[in-house]
Design a protein around this motif. Structure first.
Motif, PDB file in Angstrom:
ATOM      1  N   SER A 162       7.525   4.017  -7.605  1.00  0.00           N
ATOM      2  CA  SER A 162       6.598   3.513  -7.296  1.00  0.00           C
ATOM      3  C   SER A 162       5.550   4.527  -5.855  1.00  0.00           C
ATOM      4  O   SER A 162       6.131   4.093  -5.028  1.00  0.00           O
ATOM      5  CB  SER A 162       6.369   2.163  -7.181  1.00  0.00           C
ATOM      6  OG  SER A 162       4.607   1.317  -7.033  1.00  0.00           O
ATOM      7  N   GLY A 163       4.251   5.001  -6.149  1.00  0.00           N
ATOM      8  CA  GLY A 163       4.148   5.443  -4.621  1.00  0.00           C
ATOM      9  C   GLY A 163       4.723   6.536  -3.398  1.00  0.00           C
ATOM     10  O   GLY A 163       5.948   7.194  -4.406  1.00  0.00           O
ATOM     11  N   TYR A 164       4.431   5.522  -2.920  1.00  0.00           N
ATOM     12  CA  TYR A 164       6.097   6.541  -1.607  1.00  0.00           C
ATOM     13  C   TYR A 164       7.799   6.170  -2.016  1.00  0.00           C
ATOM     14  O   TYR A 164       8.235   6.693  -1.377  1.00  0.00           O
ATOM     15  CB  TYR A 164       5.535   6.194  -0.778  1.00  0.00           C
ATOM     16  CG  TYR A 164       4.365   7.152   0.016  1.00  0.00           C
ATOM     17  CD1 TYR A 164       4.959   8.378   0.114  1.00  0.00           C
ATOM     18  CD2 TYR A 164       2.860   6.316   0.342  1.00  0.00           C
ATOM     19  CE1 TYR A 164       3.181   9.239   0.937  1.00  0.00           C
ATOM     20  CE2 TYR A 164       2.674   7.538   0.772  1.00  0.00           C
ATOM     21  CZ  TYR A 164       2.788   8.921   0.989  1.00  0.00           C
ATOM     22  OH  TYR A 164       1.325   9.498   1.763  1.00  0.00           O
ATOM     23  N   GLY A 165       7.913   4.968  -2.775  1.00  0.00           N
ATOM     24  CA  GLY A 165       8.523   3.949  -3.564  1.00  0.00           C
ATOM     25  C   GLY A 165       9.486   3.468  -2.180  1.00  0.00           C
ATOM     26  O   GLY A 165      10.342   2.517  -2.799  1.00  0.00           O
ATOM     27  N   THR A 178       9.023  -1.848 -10.403  1.00  0.00           N
ATOM     28  CA  THR A 178       8.089  -2.084 -11.087  1.00  0.00           C
ATOM     29  C   THR A 178       7.559  -1.937 -12.452  1.00  0.00           C
ATOM     30  O   THR A 178       7.749  -0.488 -12.484  1.00  0.00           O
ATOM     31  CB  THR A 178       6.671  -2.410 -10.192  1.00  0.00           C
ATOM     32  OG1 THR A 178       6.550  -0.305  -9.920  1.00  0.00           O
ATOM     33  CG2 THR A 178       7.946  -2.530  -8.439  1.00  0.00           C
ATOM     34  N   PRO A 179       6.217  -1.668 -13.254  1.00  0.00           N
ATOM     35  CA  PRO A 179       5.862  -1.348 -13.830  1.00  0.00           C
ATOM     36  C   PRO A 179       5.024   0.281 -13.924  1.00  0.00           C
ATOM     37  O   PRO A 179       4.922   0.904 -14.535  1.00  0.00           O
ATOM     38  CB  PRO A 179       4.336  -2.106 -14.133  1.00  0.00           C
ATOM     39  CG  PRO A 179       4.234  -3.304 -13.899  1.00  0.00           C
ATOM     40  CD  PRO A 179       5.718  -3.594 -12.989  1.00  0.00           C
ATOM     41  N   ASN A 180       5.287   0.465 -12.308  1.00  0.00           N
ATOM     42  CA  ASN A 180       4.581   1.482 -11.510  1.00  0.00           C
ATOM     43  C   ASN A 180       5.737   2.121 -11.003  1.00  0.00           C
ATOM     44  O   ASN A 180       5.482   3.163 -10.205  1.00  0.00           O
ATOM     45  CB  ASN A 180       4.124   1.432 -10.448  1.00  0.00           C
ATOM     46  CG  ASN A 180       2.015   0.942 -10.797  1.00  0.00           C
ATOM     47  OD1 ASN A 180       2.352   1.287 -12.613  1.00  0.00           O
ATOM     48  ND2 ASN A 180       1.731  -0.140  -9.796  1.00  0.00           N
ATOM     49  N   GLY A 181       7.558   1.818 -11.352  1.00  0.00           N
ATOM     50  CA  GLY A 181       8.110   2.824 -10.480  1.00  0.00           C
ATOM     51  C   GLY A 181       9.123   1.865  -9.743  1.00  0.00           C
ATOM     52  O   GLY A 181       9.119   0.347  -9.214  1.00  0.00           O
ATOM     53  N   ARG A 182       9.667   1.890  -8.822  1.00  0.00           N
ATOM     54  CA  ARG A 182      11.163   1.595  -7.962  1.00  0.00           C
ATOM     55  C   ARG A 182       9.827   1.153  -6.781  1.00  0.00           C
ATOM     56  O   ARG A 182       9.629   2.403  -6.268  1.00  0.00           O
ATOM     57  CB  ARG A 182      12.053   2.606  -7.825  1.00  0.00           C
ATOM     58  CG  ARG A 182      13.252   2.076  -6.753  1.00  0.00           C
ATOM     59  CD  ARG A 182      14.693   3.200  -7.575  1.00  0.00           C
ATOM     60  NE  ARG A 182      14.266   3.969  -7.039  1.00  0.00           N
ATOM     61  CZ  ARG A 182      14.967   5.662  -7.898  1.00  0.00           C
ATOM     62  NH1 ARG A 182      16.033   5.224  -8.168  1.00  0.00           N
ATOM     63  NH2 ARG A 182      13.918   6.513  -6.801  1.00  0.00           N
ATOM     64  N   VAL A 183      10.721   0.610  -6.235  1.00  0.00           N
ATOM     65  CA  VAL A 183       9.344   0.090  -4.697  1.00  0.00           C
ATOM     66  C   VAL A 183      11.026  -0.602  -4.229  1.00  0.00           C
ATOM     67  O   VAL A 183      11.500  -1.535  -4.194  1.00  0.00           O
ATOM     68  CB  VAL A 183       8.956  -1.104  -4.793  1.00  0.00           C
ATOM     69  CG1 VAL A 183       8.471  -1.486  -3.344  1.00  0.00           C
ATOM     70  CG2 VAL A 183       7.909  -0.312  -5.500  1.00  0.00           C
ATOM     71  N   GLY A 213       0.881  -1.328   0.246  1.00  0.00           N
ATOM     72  CA  GLY A 213       0.119   0.132   0.094  1.00  0.00           C
ATOM     73  C   GLY A 213       0.877   2.006   0.181  1.00  0.00           C
ATOM     74  O   GLY A 213       0.531   2.335  -0.302  1.00  0.00           O
ATOM     75  N   PHE A 214       2.135   1.192   0.287  1.00  0.00           N
ATOM     76  CA  PHE A 214       2.868   2.849   0.164  1.00  0.00           C
ATOM     77  C   PHE A 214       3.703   2.666  -1.338  1.00  0.00           C
ATOM     78  O   PHE A 214       3.599   3.975  -1.457  1.00  0.00           O
ATOM     79  CB  PHE A 214       4.344   2.099   1.385  1.00  0.00           C
ATOM     80  CG  PHE A 214       3.430   2.428   2.715  1.00  0.00           C
ATOM     81  CD1 PHE A 214       3.221   3.229   3.269  1.00  0.00           C
ATOM     82  CD2 PHE A 214       3.940   0.962   3.758  1.00  0.00           C
ATOM     83  CE1 PHE A 214       3.032   3.190   4.463  1.00  0.00           C
ATOM     84  CE2 PHE A 214       4.286   1.629   5.131  1.00  0.00           C
ATOM     85  CZ  PHE A 214       3.544   2.334   5.528  1.00  0.00           C
ATOM     86  N   SER A 215       3.760   1.261  -1.818  1.00  0.00           N
ATOM     87  CA  SER A 215       3.547   1.668  -3.750  1.00  0.00           C
ATOM     88  C   SER A 215       2.248   2.003  -4.863  1.00  0.00           C
ATOM     89  O   SER A 215       1.306   0.901  -3.643  1.00  0.00           O
ATOM     90  CB  SER A 215       4.816   1.057  -4.355  1.00  0.00           C
ATOM     91  OG  SER A 215       4.158  -0.440  -3.794  1.00  0.00           O
ATOM     92  N   GLU A 216       2.449   2.348  -5.655  1.00  0.00           N
ATOM     93  CA  GLU A 216       0.576   1.551  -6.207  1.00  0.00           C
ATOM     94  C   GLU A 216       1.483   0.515  -6.469  1.00  0.00           C
ATOM     95  O   GLU A 216       1.611  -0.093  -7.542  1.00  0.00           O
ATOM     96  CB  GLU A 216       1.704   2.484  -7.769  1.00  0.00           C
ATOM     97  CG  GLU A 216       1.469   4.087  -6.703  1.00  0.00           C
ATOM     98  CD  GLU A 216       2.321   5.395  -8.351  1.00  0.00           C
ATOM     99  OE1 GLU A 216       1.453   6.325  -8.956  1.00  0.00           O
ATOM    100  OE2 GLU A 216       3.078   4.721  -8.351  1.00  0.00           O
TER     101      GLU A 216
END
Length: 353
Positions: free
Chosen positions: A79-82, A156-161, A64-67
């Protein structure tokens, strides 16, 4: 017919956990009503896996902290907060269900981050002002953040986590992290808390001579890595000039943080570094200089300390109510006020000072 929502971010986290635990089915705790629609829990879910090495423990991971679904933010890198949070807690031989207090702790972290916008990075810390497990007899009253030793950063497809692991720490360990640095303290004690395991029954790492000596040596050699400190009772009262009397300007600090500020000044100023205190209405910057003095600017108070002023001030900054001035810093007084520690319901449970 409804269109199925892609869960590419969620799937990417699952893939990493499967690399560690294979086909193990985790204990999963989802959220029925989304936070955005008025639900009480900001995280979409939390999973808990049974880990066996280096000793039996629960390995928690948040969702939930990421997208987790479609990309919503304009930040293409993160991704989101990363990050997502993880937590490792010692597990008894007959435990089949993870303790509920950890789920509450992680959701509370979600509320804090979602509401404040303040995010954590490896090397950060947070004072819980009480046991991390409410009602437990434990010395762990704060949290530190490190990279999870088993989960590397992913794209991820939504960015770095990144996977940030929370670690339960004691009050004196927190102080050591402030006066040196978080990762240095945890690394010094890693053989006693392998994989940064949280054990509610453990005592402070500083009671181990080798660890305490390593921390002391590191702090003396490198100084403090803490350049900024949030201070809840920070206040400034300008001095007054009269016909016959002159009142010095006064800096107010809370008793709970006074002593650590003194230690930070020794670890920062002596190494040529500044220390910034941030309050709700004011910022105060301590900086090294040849001549001690106070400079009042529009958006901050600058207090210059030389060697003698640093020593004099740090010796006076103690966790007790007091008012004092130091010879090297004419025209500036300091007022240490009592700090009330309250529980979740606002009841005072401890008075410091």
């Amino acid at each position: 017919m409804t269109e199925e929502v892609a869960s590419v971010g969620w799937d990417a986290i699952d893939t990493e956990m499967e690399k560690l635990y294979g086909e193990q089915e985790p204990k999963h705790y989802g959220t029925y009503l989304p936070y955005a629609l008025g639900g009480p829990d900001p995280l979409d879910g939390i999973s808990a896996y049974k880990a066996e090495t280096p000793s039996p423990h629960w390995h928690f991971v948040t969702y939930g902290f990421s997208e987790l679904y479609e990309k919503e933010s304009d930040n293409t890198e993160d991704s989101g907060y990363g990050f997502e949070l993880t937590f490792r807690l010692t597990r008894g031989a007959d435990e089949e269900e993870p303790p509920a207090w950890v789920l509450n702790l992680l959701q509370n972290m979600g509320r804090y981050i979602f509401n404040s916008g303040n995010v954590f990075r490896a090397g950060d810390y947070l004072d819980a002002n009480g046991p991390i497990c409410l009602g437990a007899e434990t010395e762990l009253t704060a949290l530190a953040f490190v990279h999870d030793p088993d989960l590397a950063e992913i794209e991820t497809p939504n960015g770095r986590v990144q996977f940030l692991q929370m670690v339960g720490i004691t009050g004196d360990e927190l102080e050591a992290m402030q006066t040196w640095n978080t990762l240095g303290v945890l690394t010094a004690g890693l053989s006693y808390i392998p994989k940064y395991l949280t054990d509610l029954e453990r005592t402070s790492l500083l009671k181990i001579a080798a660890v305490s000596e390593a921390i002391q040596h590191g702090a003396e050699e490198e100084g403090s890595n803490t350049g900024l400190l949030y201070v809840s009772q920070l206040a400034w009262e300008p001095g007054k000039k009269g016909w016959f009397t002159k009142t010095p300007s006064t800096l107010q600090l809370g008793a709970k943080q006074a002593e650590i500020i003194g230690k930070l000044l020794r670890g920062r100023i002596r190494k040529g570094n500044r220390l910034r205190l941030i309050g709700s209405h004011i910022q105060v910057v301590f900086e090294p200089g040849e001549k001690a003095g106070c400079i009042v600017e529009e958006d901050e108070i600058r207090i210059v300390l030389n060697e003698s002023a640093t020593v004099e001030l740090s010796l006076q900054l103690l966790p007790k109510e007091s008012k004092f001035e130091i010879p090297s810093l004419a025209g500036t007084a300091f007022h240490i006020v009592k700090t009330n520690i309250t529980d979740n319901e606002g009841n005072v449970v401890q008075v410091i000072g």
